[in-house]
Scaffold this motif. Structure first.
Motif, mmCIF file in Angstrom:
data_model
loop_
_atom_site.group_PDB
_atom_site.id
_atom_site.type_symbol
_atom_site.label_atom_id
_atom_site.label_comp_id
_atom_site.label_asym_id
_atom_site.label_seq_id
_atom_site.Cartn_x
_atom_site.Cartn_y
_atom_site.Cartn_z
ATOM 1 N N PHE A 142 0.862 -1.183 0.000
ATOM 2 C CA PHE A 142 0.000 0.000 0.000
ATOM 3 C C PHE A 142 0.897 1.232 0.000
ATOM 4 N N LYS A 143 0.325 2.419 -0.158
ATOM 5 C CA LYS A 143 1.140 3.635 -0.059
ATOM 6 C C LYS A 143 0.324 4.773 0.525
ATOM 7 N N ALA A 144 1.023 5.678 1.215
ATOM 8 C CA ALA A 144 0.369 6.825 1.846
ATOM 9 C C ALA A 144 0.349 8.083 0.976
ATOM 10 N N PRO A 145 1.434 8.429 0.261
ATOM 11 C CA PRO A 145 1.458 9.709 -0.458
ATOM 12 C C PRO A 145 0.710 9.676 -1.786
ATOM 13 N N HIS A 146 0.462 10.848 -2.308
ATOM 14 C CA HIS A 146 -0.082 11.010 -3.642
ATOM 15 C C HIS A 146 0.922 10.466 -4.663
ATOM 16 N N THR A 147 0.436 10.143 -5.852
ATOM 17 C CA THR A 147 1.321 9.579 -6.871
ATOM 18 C C THR A 147 1.876 10.652 -7.805
ATOM 19 N N ASP A 148 2.913 10.265 -8.526
ATOM 20 C CA ASP A 148 3.483 11.156 -9.533
ATOM 21 C C ASP A 148 2.482 11.415 -10.658
ATOM 22 N N ARG A 149 1.654 10.437 -10.946
ATOM 23 C CA ARG A 149 0.631 10.643 -11.975
ATOM 24 C C ARG A 149 -0.328 11.756 -11.560
ATOM 25 N N MET A 150 -0.738 11.733 -10.293
ATOM 26 C CA MET A 150 -1.621 12.776 -9.777
ATOM 27 C C MET A 150 -0.954 14.146 -9.863
ATOM 28 N N ALA A 151 0.347 14.184 -9.579
ATOM 29 C CA ALA A 151 1.080 15.452 -9.649
ATOM 30 C C ALA A 151 1.059 15.997 -11.069
ATOM 31 N N ALA A 152 1.297 15.110 -12.049
ATOM 32 C CA ALA A 152 1.274 15.532 -13.448
ATOM 33 C C ALA A 152 -0.119 16.034 -13.837
ATOM 34 N N GLU A 153 -1.140 15.350 -13.366
ATOM 35 C CA GLU A 153 -2.512 15.756 -13.669
ATOM 36 C C GLU A 153 -2.826 17.131 -13.086
ATOM 37 N N LYS A 154 -2.403 17.338 -11.845
ATOM 38 C CA LYS A 154 -2.694 18.615 -11.182
ATOM 39 C C LYS A 154 -1.964 19.771 -11.877
ATOM 40 N N VAL A 155 -0.719 19.538 -12.249
ATOM 41 C CA VAL A 155 0.051 20.572 -12.948
ATOM 42 C C VAL A 155 -0.605 20.913 -14.279
ATOM 43 N N MET A 156 -1.011 19.897 -15.011
ATOM 44 C CA MET A 156 -1.578 20.157 -16.334
ATOM 45 C C MET A 156 -2.959 20.796 -16.260
ATOM 46 N N ASP A 157 -3.689 20.498 -15.222
ATOM 47 C CA ASP A 157 -4.960 21.203 -15.009
ATOM 48 C C ASP A 157 -4.690 22.694 -14.788
ATOM 49 N N ASP A 158 -3.619 22.993 -14.036
ATOM 50 C CA ASP A 158 -3.272 24.389 -13.776
ATOM 51 C C ASP A 158 -2.782 25.075 -15.048
ATOM 52 N N LEU A 159 -2.035 24.345 -15.868
ATOM 53 C CA LEU A 159 -1.589 24.906 -17.147
ATOM 54 C C LEU A 159 -2.788 25.315 -18.000
ATOM 55 N N LYS A 160 -3.781 24.443 -18.068
ATOM 56 C CA LYS A 160 -4.967 24.725 -18.872
ATOM 57 C C LYS A 160 -5.682 25.983 -18.365
ATOM 58 N N LYS A 161 -5.758 26.112 -17.032
ATOM 59 C CA LYS A 161 -6.404 27.298 -16.449
ATOM 60 C C LYS A 161 -5.669 28.578 -16.847
ATOM 61 N N ARG A 162 -4.362 28.458 -17.065
ATOM 62 C CA ARG A 162 -3.556 29.615 -17.443
ATOM 63 C C ARG A 162 -3.439 29.771 -18.965
ATOM 64 N N GLY A 163 -4.139 28.904 -19.696
ATOM 65 C CA GLY A 163 -4.116 29.000 -21.154
ATOM 66 C C GLY A 163 -2.829 28.522 -21.785
ATOM 67 N N LEU A 164 -2.093 27.638 -21.099
ATOM 68 C CA LEU A 164 -0.812 27.133 -21.594
ATOM 69 C C LEU A 164 -0.968 25.691 -22.054
ATOM 70 N N THR A 165 -0.419 25.358 -23.208
ATOM 71 C CA THR A 165 -0.593 24.012 -23.765
ATOM 72 C C THR A 165 0.704 23.352 -24.218
ATOM 73 N N LYS A 166 1.842 24.056 -24.100
ATOM 74 C CA LYS A 166 3.121 23.496 -24.552
ATOM 75 C C LYS A 166 4.103 23.468 -23.376
ATOM 76 N N LEU A 167 4.527 22.258 -23.018
ATOM 77 C CA LEU A 167 5.299 22.052 -21.794
ATOM 78 C C LEU A 167 6.678 21.467 -22.087
ATOM 79 N N ALA A 168 7.688 21.977 -21.369
ATOM 80 C CA ALA A 168 9.039 21.403 -21.390
ATOM 81 C C ALA A 168 9.227 20.622 -20.091
ATOM 82 N N LEU A 169 9.775 19.430 -20.177
ATOM 83 C CA LEU A 169 9.957 18.561 -19.010
ATOM 84 C C LEU A 169 11.431 18.385 -18.701
ATOM 85 N N VAL A 170 11.772 18.486 -17.407
ATOM 86 C CA VAL A 170 13.130 18.194 -16.925
ATOM 87 C C VAL A 170 12.973 17.185 -15.797
ATOM 88 N N SER A 171 13.480 15.971 -15.991
ATOM 89 C CA SER A 171 13.287 14.926 -14.982
ATOM 90 C C SER A 171 14.617 14.349 -14.507
#
Length: 384
Positions: A142-171
């Motif tokens: 089992f796990k306690a913290p939120h997942t990385d997938r959820m983090a990506a989803e939350k970030v991209m929801d915020d991008l959409k709210k700001r009218g941004l659709t092109k993202l650069a990734l550094v991992s």
């Protein structure tokens, strides 16, 4: 490093365990094992986790334990090394004969431990972030913290709210960073976000300007997301500002600690990231069911350790409380019954959110458990 803790001297906890009866010293202990990265490159996650486990085991024991049984905690420090995590997990199962394991500070440590707990049939609640820990579902993990997938989803929801659709990734080239990259690529397709750059850096790199220069020169990029842990994201943030990049900068929940702000300094100003409500406890509305829990946890932690609370401390608290609450509901420490009780956790209000698990969901958090926060004047501010 090994720390064995069996104590009945501490203060009252009572957040999820409720009233307990009986003399704790008269019953067999509930054996909780932990593998934590208290030292090494992930120590800014593991050190607060270890402190919380010790603190709250003391507090639970002060109230009489769980159903009259004391809690015995055995902690091993893997120093951030996956091979050590595996070795200590084996020791917890075979020598210490623990009833449940809470820990696995990093994704790499967790994934090293997972096959061992599956074979040993010992319930294991991870404190690491990658979705691969619970997808696909593993019977005993089992796990306690939120997942990385959820983090990506939350970030991209915020991008959409700001009218941004092109993202650069550094991992980061690490377990968490690699999984975060994979999830970002998948979520971007689902959310209609175009990934226009895909750069990586090493966990021990002290300079990332080469990768960031490519992004600066990429005319299509509208925002940048960094997926990493430890000092790496702070290095990226500093280099980002030094190069004069002005695009919105996002980080993952892997840096949801004041330590990141300290390491990055003024360069962190304006950075956004998804985080648990714990980091903005006082800013949550009174109607939020989490507020009472996170405000109280913050108070207890900061009074005990004279340092700011972090979401990683909260993960340890949630993992321990979910495990001990399951012991109560299972009527003891039979491992199969305890595993089933963890899986049947419903409506637990913790520092990470409201947890409802099932046979298909061994984490139990929804995307609503994440809040978008921004660094403002050296502190976290809730993005509204």
């Amino acid at each position: 490093m090994r720390i064995r803790l069996l104590s009945t001297m501490a203060a009252v906890v009572g957040l999820t365990l409720g009233a307990v009866t009986g003399a704790a010293s008269a019953a067999d202990p509930i054996k909780v094992g932990a593998i934590i990265s208290a030292t090494g490159p992930a120590s800014f996650l593991g050190d607060p986790e270890k402190k919380v486990l010790e603190l709250y085991v003391d507090r639970v024991n002060q109230t009489g334990g769980v159903a009259g049984r004391p809690v015995q905690l055995t902690v091993y420090d893997d120093g951030g090394a996956a091979d050590k995590a595996a070795s200590f997990t084996k020791r917890l199962i075979e020598s210490d004969k623990v009833d449940v394991i809470v820990g696995g500070t990093t994704t790499a440590a967790t994934m090293a431990a997972a096959p061992l707990v599956e074979r040993g049939e010992v319930p294991f609640i991870s404190l690491a972030g990658a979705v691969v820990i619970v997808e696909p579902v593993k019977k005993w993990v089992f796990k306690a913290p939120h997942t990385d997938r959820m983090a990506a989803e939350k970030v991209m929801d915020d991008l959409k709210k700001r009218g941004l659709t092109k993202l650069a990734l550094v991992s980061e080239d690490s377990g968490f960073g690699k999984s975060g990259r994979e999830q970002t690529l998948a979520v971007a397709k689902e959310r209609g976000i175009e990934l226009v750059a895909d750069e990586t850096y090493g966990a021990k790199d002290t300079d990332v300007t080469a990768q960031l220069t490519k992004i600066r020169n990429n005319a299509a990029a509208q925002a940048v997301l960094v997926f990493g842990l430890g000092q790496g994201p702070a290095v990226v943030t500093k280099n980002y500002r030094q190069l004069g990049v002005t695009l919105p900068l996002y980080q993952s929940h892997g840096v949801a600690s004041k330590e990141y702000i300290r390491l990055a300094g003024g360069a962190a100003e304006g950075v956004r990231l998804p985080a648990a409500g714990l980091v903005v406890a006082s800013q949550l509305p009174d109607s939020d069911p989490q507020k009472k829990v996170v405000v109280e946890f913050t108070k207890v932690y900061e009074e005990a350790f004279s340092s700011e609370v972090s979401t990683f401390a909260g993960h340890a608290y949630d993992g321990l409380m979910i495990a001990l609450d399951a012991v109560k509901r299972a009527g003891g420490t039979d491992k199969a019954k305890l595993r089933d009780a963890i899986e049947q956790t419903k409506g637990y209000v913790g520092t990470g959110g409201i947890v409802t698990m099932s046979a298909k969901d061994h984490m139990g958090l929804s995307l609503d458990a994440f809040h978008m926060v921004e660094v403002k004047q050296g502190d976290w501010a809730l993005v509204k």
